[in-house]
Design a protein around this motif. Structure first.
Motif, mmCIF file in Angstrom:
data_model
loop_
_atom_site.group_PDB
_atom_site.id
_atom_site.type_symbol
_atom_site.label_atom_id
_atom_site.label_comp_id
_atom_site.label_asym_id
_atom_site.label_seq_id
_atom_site.Cartn_x
_atom_site.Cartn_y
_atom_site.Cartn_z
ATOM 1 N N SER A 29 -110.044 -6.053 -27.633
ATOM 2 C CA SER A 29 -111.427 -5.608 -27.443
ATOM 3 C C SER A 29 -111.782 -5.540 -25.967
ATOM 4 C CB SER A 29 -112.374 -6.558 -28.183
ATOM 5 O OG SER A 29 -113.719 -6.183 -27.984
ATOM 6 N N ALA A 30 -111.390 -6.558 -25.193
ATOM 7 C CA ALA A 30 -111.694 -6.573 -23.765
ATOM 8 C C ALA A 30 -110.971 -5.438 -23.041
ATOM 9 C CB ALA A 30 -111.306 -7.918 -23.164
ATOM 10 N N ALA A 31 -109.729 -5.168 -23.421
ATOM 11 C CA ALA A 31 -108.981 -4.078 -22.788
ATOM 12 C C ALA A 31 -109.608 -2.730 -23.107
ATOM 13 C CB ALA A 31 -107.526 -4.106 -23.238
ATOM 14 N N ASN A 32 -110.101 -2.572 -24.313
ATOM 15 C CA ASN A 32 -110.746 -1.311 -24.689
ATOM 16 C C ASN A 32 -112.037 -1.067 -23.921
ATOM 17 O OD1 ASN A 32 -109.105 0.068 -26.589
ATOM 18 N ND2 ASN A 32 -109.634 -1.419 -28.160
ATOM 19 N N ASP A 33 -112.616 -2.126 -23.359
ATOM 20 C CA ASP A 33 -113.853 -1.981 -22.591
ATOM 21 C C ASP A 33 -113.611 -1.529 -21.165
ATOM 22 O OD1 ASP A 33 -115.425 -2.714 -24.715
ATOM 23 O OD2 ASP A 33 -115.561 -4.826 -24.149
ATOM 24 N N LEU A 34 -112.341 -1.484 -20.744
ATOM 25 C CA LEU A 34 -112.054 -1.030 -19.381
ATOM 26 C C LEU A 34 -112.447 0.434 -19.234
ATOM 27 C CD1 LEU A 34 -108.563 -2.678 -18.812
ATOM 28 C CD2 LEU A 34 -110.695 -3.284 -17.667
ATOM 29 N N LEU A 43 -96.048 -0.205 -28.915
ATOM 30 C CA LEU A 43 -95.089 0.756 -28.374
ATOM 31 C C LEU A 43 -95.724 2.106 -28.085
ATOM 32 C CD1 LEU A 43 -92.130 -0.246 -30.684
ATOM 33 C CD2 LEU A 43 -92.225 -0.540 -28.196
ATOM 34 N N ALA A 44 -96.817 2.423 -28.767
ATOM 35 C CA ALA A 44 -97.535 3.657 -28.440
ATOM 36 C C ALA A 44 -98.133 3.574 -27.044
ATOM 37 C CB ALA A 44 -98.632 3.912 -29.473
ATOM 38 N N HIS A 45 -98.514 2.377 -26.607
ATOM 39 C CA HIS A 45 -99.061 2.194 -25.262
ATOM 40 C C HIS A 45 -97.969 1.889 -24.237
ATOM 41 C CE1 HIS A 45 -103.286 2.300 -26.439
ATOM 42 N NE2 HIS A 45 -102.970 1.558 -27.480
ATOM 43 N N ARG A 104 -105.555 -0.408 -18.619
ATOM 44 C CA ARG A 104 -105.931 -0.503 -20.029
ATOM 45 C C ARG A 104 -104.701 -0.413 -20.921
ATOM 46 N NH1 ARG A 104 -106.801 3.327 -23.960
ATOM 47 N NH2 ARG A 104 -108.190 2.699 -25.653
ATOM 48 N N ALA A 105 -103.825 0.551 -20.649
ATOM 49 C CA ALA A 105 -102.625 0.703 -21.464
ATOM 50 C C ALA A 105 -101.736 -0.530 -21.357
ATOM 51 C CB ALA A 105 -101.854 1.956 -21.036
ATOM 52 N N HIS A 106 -101.621 -1.074 -20.145
ATOM 53 C CA HIS A 106 -100.799 -2.271 -19.939
ATOM 54 C C HIS A 106 -101.361 -3.460 -20.714
ATOM 55 C CE1 HIS A 106 -98.225 -5.092 -17.715
ATOM 56 N NE2 HIS A 106 -99.304 -5.842 -17.582
ATOM 57 N N GLU A 107 -102.660 -3.686 -20.588
ATOM 58 C CA GLU A 107 -103.279 -4.828 -21.268
ATOM 59 C C GLU A 107 -103.243 -4.659 -22.786
ATOM 60 O OE1 GLU A 107 -103.973 -7.486 -19.836
ATOM 61 O OE2 GLU A 107 -104.035 -6.907 -17.735
ATOM 62 N N LEU A 108 -103.459 -3.438 -23.262
ATOM 63 C CA LEU A 108 -103.386 -3.208 -24.705
ATOM 64 C C LEU A 108 -101.973 -3.450 -25.229
ATOM 65 C CD1 LEU A 108 -105.639 -0.051 -25.181
ATOM 66 C CD2 LEU A 108 -106.029 -2.329 -26.145
ATOM 67 N N ALA A 109 -100.975 -2.988 -24.482
ATOM 68 C CA ALA A 109 -99.598 -3.217 -24.907
ATOM 69 C C ALA A 109 -99.307 -4.712 -25.014
ATOM 70 C CB ALA A 109 -98.626 -2.554 -23.936
#
Length: 394
Positions: free
Chosen positions: A156-161, A201-203, A169-174
């Motif tokens: 959730s926090a990464a999606n708020d970037l 893996l999509a990220h 964002r992609a790094h944190e989501l992964a």
């Protein structure tokens, strides 16, 4: 997920410059019991913060801590941070708690590390990295449901970037999805674990995050030591690379033969031994297993693009009919699209691998352009978005 001293130093400088002052109180970690003198009793007996302790003081402390860590004196570094805590408030206190969480993690004191990260959360300064670190030590301590909840906080926090932070964002989501996948797998939720791993893996299409974490002495690492091998095994398994998965799980067992998660790794090897040959020959109609928007610039943010796909993935089912893949195979495709200021899709390009052909690509482009819809008001600006999708057998 942990960041080594160099990366953390930069992050903490930003925290000290921009974070608002927080309360002097720190959580007592009651779900673990009082650890390291934290909590109401500790706060009451602690000396009042020295008003002269400023940014130079916290910077000097962190430099001394790094020196002790680099010399392998982790106990000394930990004691130094614990002694310093009472004299700091606000962002300086959060920075001290964060570094203390890392040092305690390296020492294998996972419950105490969890208390440290809980303090950062309580101060209101937690970002995706804090939540992921928190979740990782909870998992190391065997608290899987708690770990899963904190990994979801990290997502959730990464999606708020913001849009401008798409790489971060992609790094944190992964990282968060990798951790959540492993936690779900160890919590005996294999279907959810596989779907989550495919989202990771999509990220991170080449699993670069896991490769970096597996290198000794790097800024990014997992705890306990050797745990990254379990992540690599689960990722390879999700992508249908059974040989790589077995090798990684065996390496994990060689490293920690009597570890907390040894039986979970053994279960993966046992399942592969029983089903490998049958799965290699079977074929079926694939479906979209996971997706992630890796780029979104303009009026529609990446989380909104993700939400649109999540709610409407079924529109691609008609294109997948007639396609056959082996049971354990997973394939990756990308969909790029332009969206005008009114929210209407004006251009779609599907980039697909074999065995998908031109007919499949054109079908995906047509269906996406005609049927994918975004919720909310018109964006007011054009958008360029790229979403990667994992295709396989559920």
């Amino acid at each position: 997920m942990k960041f080594g001293p160099r990366r953390v130093g930069a992050a903490l400088v930003a925290m000290l410059v921009f974070a608002p002052a927080a309360s002097d109180a720190a959580p007592d970690g009651s779900f673990w019991g009082k650890v390291g003198g934290a909590g109401a009793a500790g706060a009451a007996s602690a000396p009042r913060p020295d008003p002269s302790a400023g940014r130079d003081d916290i910077a000097a402390l962190l430099e001394r801590v790094e020196t002790e860590e680099n010399a392998g004196r982790l106990d000394a570094a930990c004691a130094m941070l614990e002694r310093a805590l009472p004299r700091f408030t606000g962002a300086e206190r959060s920075a001290t708690w964060f570094r203390l969480g890392m040092v305690r993690s390296k020492l294998g004191r996972y419950r105490e590390a969890a208390v440290a990260y809980a303090a950062v959360v309580a101060d209101g300064t937690a970002d995706s990295a804090v939540y992921s670190n928190f979740a990782e030590v909870l998992m190391a301590a065997g608290r899987l449901p708690d770990a899963e909840a904190r990994y979801r906080d990290a997502i959730s926090a990464a999606n708020d970037l913001g849009v401008g932070d798409r790489r971060e964002r992609a790094h944190e989501l992964a990282l968060a999805y990798y951790g959540l996948a492993v936690a779900l797998d160890r919590d005996e939720q294999p279907a959810a674990a596989r779907e989550t791993m495919l989202r990771a893996l999509a990220h991170d299409p080449t699993a670069a995050v896991l490769k970096v974490a597996s290198a000794a002495g790097g800024d990014l690492f997992f705890v306990p030591e050797g745990d990254v091998l379990y992540y690599l095994g689960l990722a390879a398994e999700a992508e249908g690379r059974d040989g790589d998965a077995q090798a990684a799980f065996r390496d994990f067992l060689d490293r920690v033969p009597r570890g907390r998660w040894a039986r979970a790794a053994e279960a993966h090897l046992a399942r592969k031994a029983g089903t490998g040959r049958a799965n290699g020959a079977a074929q079926s109609t694939p479906r979209i297993l996971a997706h992630g928007t890796v780029l979104a610039t303009g009026g529609i943010a990446a989380p909104l693009v993700d939400a649109a796909w999540r709610e409407q993935l079924g529109i691609l089912d008609e294109c997948l009919e007639g396609v056959r893949v082996t049971l354990r195979a997973t394939l990756r495709m990308a969909i790029e699209m332009d969206v005008d200021a009114r929210g209407k899709i004006t251009r779609v390009v599907a980039k697909v691998p074999p065995p998908f052909d031109e007919r499949f690509a054109r079908c995906v482009e047509s269906v996406t352009k005609q049927r994918l819809r975004f919720s909310g008001p018109a964006p007011g600006r054009p958008t360029l978005a790229r979403t990667e999708l994992i295709i396989g057998i559920q």
